[in-house]
Design an enzyme around this catalytic site. Structure first.
Site, PDB file in Angstrom:
ATOM      1  N   ARG A 235       6.477  -5.730 -10.513  1.00  0.00           N
ATOM      2  CA  ARG A 235       7.169  -7.025 -10.714  1.00  0.00           C
ATOM      3  C   ARG A 235       7.222  -7.831 -11.394  1.00  0.00           C
ATOM      4  NH1 ARG A 235       8.580  -2.653 -12.139  1.00  0.00           N
ATOM      5  NH2 ARG A 235      10.127  -1.295 -12.096  1.00  0.00           N
TER       6      ARG A 235
ATOM      7  N   SER B 194       1.164  -4.402   4.158  1.00  0.00           N
ATOM      8  CA  SER B 194       2.497  -3.787   3.966  1.00  0.00           C
ATOM      9  C   SER B 194       3.688  -4.310   5.236  1.00  0.00           C
ATOM     10  CB  SER B 194       3.027  -2.311   3.663  1.00  0.00           C
ATOM     11  OG  SER B 194       2.274  -1.803   2.058  1.00  0.00           O
TER      12      SER B 194
ATOM     13  N   HIS C 228       3.469  -5.227 -20.183  1.00  0.00           N
ATOM     14  CA  HIS C 228       4.260  -4.007 -19.005  1.00  0.00           C
ATOM     15  C   HIS C 228       3.642  -2.172 -19.702  1.00  0.00           C
ATOM     16  CE1 HIS C 228       7.604  -3.265 -16.325  1.00  0.00           C
ATOM     17  NE2 HIS C 228       7.166  -2.369 -15.441  1.00  0.00           N
TER      18      HIS C 228
ATOM     19  N   GLU D 146      10.808 -10.695 -18.662  1.00  0.00           N
ATOM     20  CA  GLU D 146      10.338 -10.212 -19.805  1.00  0.00           C
ATOM     21  C   GLU D 146      11.818  -9.632 -20.878  1.00  0.00           C
ATOM     22  OE1 GLU D 146       9.066  -6.192 -18.419  1.00  0.00           O
ATOM     23  OE2 GLU D 146       7.301  -7.951 -17.416  1.00  0.00           O
TER      24      GLU D 146
ATOM     25  N   LEU E 140       0.796  -1.362   0.245  1.00  0.00           N
ATOM     26  CA  LEU E 140      -0.437   0.305   0.145  1.00  0.00           C
ATOM     27  C   LEU E 140       1.181   1.378  -0.002  1.00  0.00           C
ATOM     28  CD1 LEU E 140      -3.044   0.484   0.068  1.00  0.00           C
ATOM     29  CD2 LEU E 140      -2.492   1.298   2.448  1.00  0.00           C
ATOM     30  N   GLY E 141       1.555   1.766  -0.281  1.00  0.00           N
ATOM     31  CA  GLY E 141       1.470   2.547  -1.276  1.00  0.00           C
ATOM     32  C   GLY E 141       1.580   3.690  -2.082  1.00  0.00           C
ATOM     33  N   ARG E 142       2.110   4.192  -2.938  1.00  0.00           N
ATOM     34  CA  ARG E 142       1.708   5.650  -4.020  1.00  0.00           C
ATOM     35  C   ARG E 142       0.615   5.193  -4.503  1.00  0.00           C
ATOM     36  NH1 ARG E 142       7.588   7.582  -3.654  1.00  0.00           N
ATOM     37  NH2 ARG E 142       7.491   5.633  -4.544  1.00  0.00           N
ATOM     38  N   ILE E 143       1.048   3.597  -5.327  1.00  0.00           N
ATOM     39  CA  ILE E 143       0.057   3.287  -6.476  1.00  0.00           C
ATOM     40  C   ILE E 143      -1.107   2.223  -5.658  1.00  0.00           C
ATOM     41  CG2 ILE E 143       0.104   2.487  -9.004  1.00  0.00           C
ATOM     42  CD1 ILE E 143       2.614   2.526  -9.884  1.00  0.00           C
TER      43      ILE E 143
HETATM   44  P1  NDP Z   1       6.014   2.816  -3.240  1.00  0.00           P
HETATM   45  O1  NDP Z   1       6.590   2.326  -2.699  1.00  0.00           O
HETATM   46  O2  NDP Z   1       5.379   4.155  -3.103  1.00  0.00           O
HETATM   47  O3  NDP Z   1       4.625   1.900  -2.957  1.00  0.00           O
HETATM   48  C1  NDP Z   1       5.356  -0.007  -2.232  1.00  0.00           C
HETATM   49  C2  NDP Z   1       5.078  -0.195  -1.011  1.00  0.00           C
HETATM   50  O4  NDP Z   1       5.231  -1.126  -0.932  1.00  0.00           O
HETATM   51  C3  NDP Z   1       5.413   0.493  -0.062  1.00  0.00           C
HETATM   52  O5  NDP Z   1       3.804   0.798   0.604  1.00  0.00           O
HETATM   53  C4  NDP Z   1       5.904  -0.579   1.334  1.00  0.00           C
HETATM   54  O6  NDP Z   1       5.389  -0.786   2.225  1.00  0.00           O
HETATM   55  C5  NDP Z   1       5.374  -1.745   0.686  1.00  0.00           C
HETATM   56  N1  NDP Z   1       6.381  -2.672   0.535  1.00  0.00           N
HETATM   57  C6  NDP Z   1       7.639  -2.445   0.107  1.00  0.00           C
HETATM   58  N2  NDP Z   1       8.381  -3.927   0.542  1.00  0.00           N
HETATM   59  C7  NDP Z   1       7.325  -5.132   1.088  1.00  0.00           C
HETATM   60  C8  NDP Z   1       7.380  -6.091   1.491  1.00  0.00           C
HETATM   61  N3  NDP Z   1       8.582  -6.478   1.016  1.00  0.00           N
HETATM   62  N4  NDP Z   1       6.087  -6.554   1.497  1.00  0.00           N
HETATM   63  C9  NDP Z   1       4.859  -5.810   1.961  1.00  0.00           C
HETATM   64  N5  NDP Z   1       5.082  -5.051   1.744  1.00  0.00           N
HETATM   65  C10 NDP Z   1       5.955  -4.112   0.743  1.00  0.00           C
HETATM   66  O7  NDP Z   1       6.013   2.428  -4.368  1.00  0.00           O
HETATM   67  P2  NDP Z   1       5.196   3.425  -5.593  1.00  0.00           P
HETATM   68  O8  NDP Z   1       3.529   2.383  -5.769  1.00  0.00           O
HETATM   69  O9  NDP Z   1       4.967   4.384  -6.063  1.00  0.00           O
HETATM   70  O10 NDP Z   1       5.423   1.733  -6.801  1.00  0.00           O
HETATM   71  C11 NDP Z   1       5.213   0.381  -6.476  1.00  0.00           C
HETATM   72  C12 NDP Z   1       5.964  -0.473  -7.559  1.00  0.00           C
HETATM   73  O11 NDP Z   1       5.101  -0.836  -8.422  1.00  0.00           O
HETATM   74  C13 NDP Z   1       7.362  -0.091  -7.964  1.00  0.00           C
HETATM   75  O12 NDP Z   1       8.485  -0.007  -7.515  1.00  0.00           O
HETATM   76  C14 NDP Z   1       7.465  -0.795  -9.504  1.00  0.00           C
HETATM   77  O13 NDP Z   1       7.731  -2.096  -9.102  1.00  0.00           O
HETATM   78  C15 NDP Z   1       5.674  -1.189 -10.244  1.00  0.00           C
HETATM   79  N6  NDP Z   1       5.078  -0.407 -11.437  1.00  0.00           N
HETATM   80  C16 NDP Z   1       4.935  -1.027 -12.041  1.00  0.00           C
HETATM   81  C17 NDP Z   1       4.634  -0.027 -13.237  1.00  0.00           C
HETATM   82  C18 NDP Z   1       3.808  -0.904 -14.689  1.00  0.00           C
HETATM   83  O14 NDP Z   1       3.684  -0.599 -15.909  1.00  0.00           O
HETATM   84  N7  NDP Z   1       3.142  -2.060 -14.463  1.00  0.00           N
HETATM   85  C19 NDP Z   1       4.684   1.251 -13.566  1.00  0.00           C
HETATM   86  C20 NDP Z   1       5.047   1.550 -12.088  1.00  0.00           C
HETATM   87  C21 NDP Z   1       5.348   0.707 -11.649  1.00  0.00           C
HETATM   88  P3  NDP Z   1       6.438  -0.958   3.501  1.00  0.00           P
HETATM   89  O15 NDP Z   1       7.441  -0.037   2.759  1.00  0.00           O
HETATM   90  O16 NDP Z   1       5.252  -0.774   4.893  1.00  0.00           O
HETATM   91  O17 NDP Z   1       6.597  -2.466   3.565  1.00  0.00           O
END
Ligand code: NDP
Length: 325
Positions: A233, A176, A280, A262, A154-157
């Site tokens: 990913r 998360s 992608h 990919e 639960l991050g930005r996206i």
């Molecule tokens: P953010 O960093 O805002 O969000 C990522 C979230 O994942 C955080 O809330 C983090 O919370 C959680 N997280 C990280 N590690 C773990 C873990 N081991 N277990 C559980 N939760 C975890 O990133 P964005 O939302 O900006 O982007 C997310 C990803 O989306 C990018 O890194 C990219 O790989 C992918 N993406 C894919 C695209 C596509 O074309 N398909 C386009 C853009 C992005 P916490 O730290 O609390 O765990």
């Protein structure tokens, strides 16, 4: 004239980006070099900046070969193909393009969910192939309304997806590593999240820490009516376990934008009617790619103007000076 810093461009960039690069830098395109190793051997000291993307990143041996590298500006938010800790240790700032793609990637995720649940691709084929005329109406599908929706990461996206899911009267929960200050319920593990949801959106970062976070147990917990949507990913989902579960009917369906190798997609996935595949394209619209390209350029311009950047990756926040916006 005035000496422009050397910029190494890895991967493909838009014309709009290249115009800006050429105005501000002496540009070297790695993929246009007939002998890349020979090029690096001859020009390494001139390179102060790298522009790359989430797919190509910067191979460790290339980073090590550039003694005067100061900044890596990556097109895309995911930077698992760049060793940001190693960069920070050398004083190299890594930047990426967060936020400007949240809406687009969330829209792609929702599109995949709707397409899987309502069998869009099958229905389109039914309509255009003449099956409607020959066989009549296709089988009913299940509604997307009022579902239990899970967000893994639960991050930005992820948050943007959650808000969109609420428009479908979803009950949202998430996992998360740490709970967030949000109105949705927190699940302590990915398995617990999957057990309590009917649709699971995977949107964590990639890399070693999240490799196969969605394993056979998580997929099993999602269940025979469950839908898995992966826009993070390919490495985050155990693709072999996913294929196995789909083949056994242990999972209801999947919408996949990302894959383990990919651009290769296993034939088994291509053969399944309850799977929707996209190459992608999470952020791949004209508008969003332009915003990402502009931010990729802005980070470089800002750095060589006054030493600040707009959007450093977390690992580099300690060594980066962040521009006031
Ligand atoms: P953010 O960093 O805002 O969000 C990522 C979230 O994942 C955080 O809330 C983090 O919370 C959680 N997280 C990280 N590690 C773990 C873990 N081991 N277990 C559980 N939760 C975890 O990133 P964005 O939302 O900006 O982007 C997310 C990803 O989306 C990018 O890194 C990219 O790989 C992918 N993406 C894919 C695209 C596509 O074309 N398909 C386009 C853009 C992005 P916490 O730290 O609390 O765990």
């Amino acid at each position: 004239g005035e000496r422009k810093p050397g910029l190494l461009v890895i991967g493909n960039v838009t014309e709009r980006m290249m115009e800006r690069f050429k105005a501000e830098f002496t540009v070297h395109e790695l993929f246009r070099q007939p002998d890349r190793d020979a090029f690096i051997a001859a020009h390494a000291p001139e390179i102060e900046a790298v522009a790359t993307d989430g797919h190509w990143g910067v191979p460790p041996e290339l980073m090590a070969a550039l003694p005067n590298l100061r900044i890596i500006s990556s097109f895309g938010v995911g930077y698992d193909a760049i060793d940001a800790k190693a960069a920070a240790a050398r004083g190299i700032v890594v930047t990426h393009t967060p936020d400007v793609l949240n809406d687009e990637v969330a829209n792609t995720a929702i599109m995949l969910w709707l397409a899987v649940a309502r069998r869009l691709v099958v229905m389109d084929n039914w309509a255009r192939s003449g099956r409607w005329e020959r066989e009549g109406a296709p089988a009913l599908t299940h509604s997307v309304q009022g579902r239990r929706v899970g967000i893994l990461g639960l991050g930005r996206i992820g948050e943007t997806i959650a808000r969109r899911a609420e428009a479908f009267d979803a009950r949202v929960s998430y996992h998360s590593r740490a709970p967030k200050d949000v109105p949705w319920s927190y699940a302590a593990t990915p398995v617990e999240l999957a057990r309590g949801t009917e649709v699971l959106f995977v949107i964590t970062p990639g890399g070693a820490e999240t490799r196969h976070l969605v394993n056979a147990d998580v997929i099993e917990a999602l269940g025979p009516e469950g839908i898995l949507v992966n826009v993070s990913r390919g490495s985050v989902v155990d693709e072999a376990a996913l294929i196995d579960a789909l083949q056994r009917g242990a999972l209801g369906g999947a919408g996949l934008d990302v894959f383990e190798k990919e651009p290769h997609i296993p034939d088994a996935l291509k053969a399944m009617e309850n799977v929707v595949l996209t190459p992608h394209i999470g952020s791949a619209t004209v508008e969003t790619r332009q915003a990402m390209g502009d931010l990729t350029c802005d980070n470089l311009s800002s750095f060589f103007r006054d030493g600040t950047v707009l959007t450093p990756v977390p690992e580099c926040r300690g060594i980066a000076r962040i521009a006031a916006r």
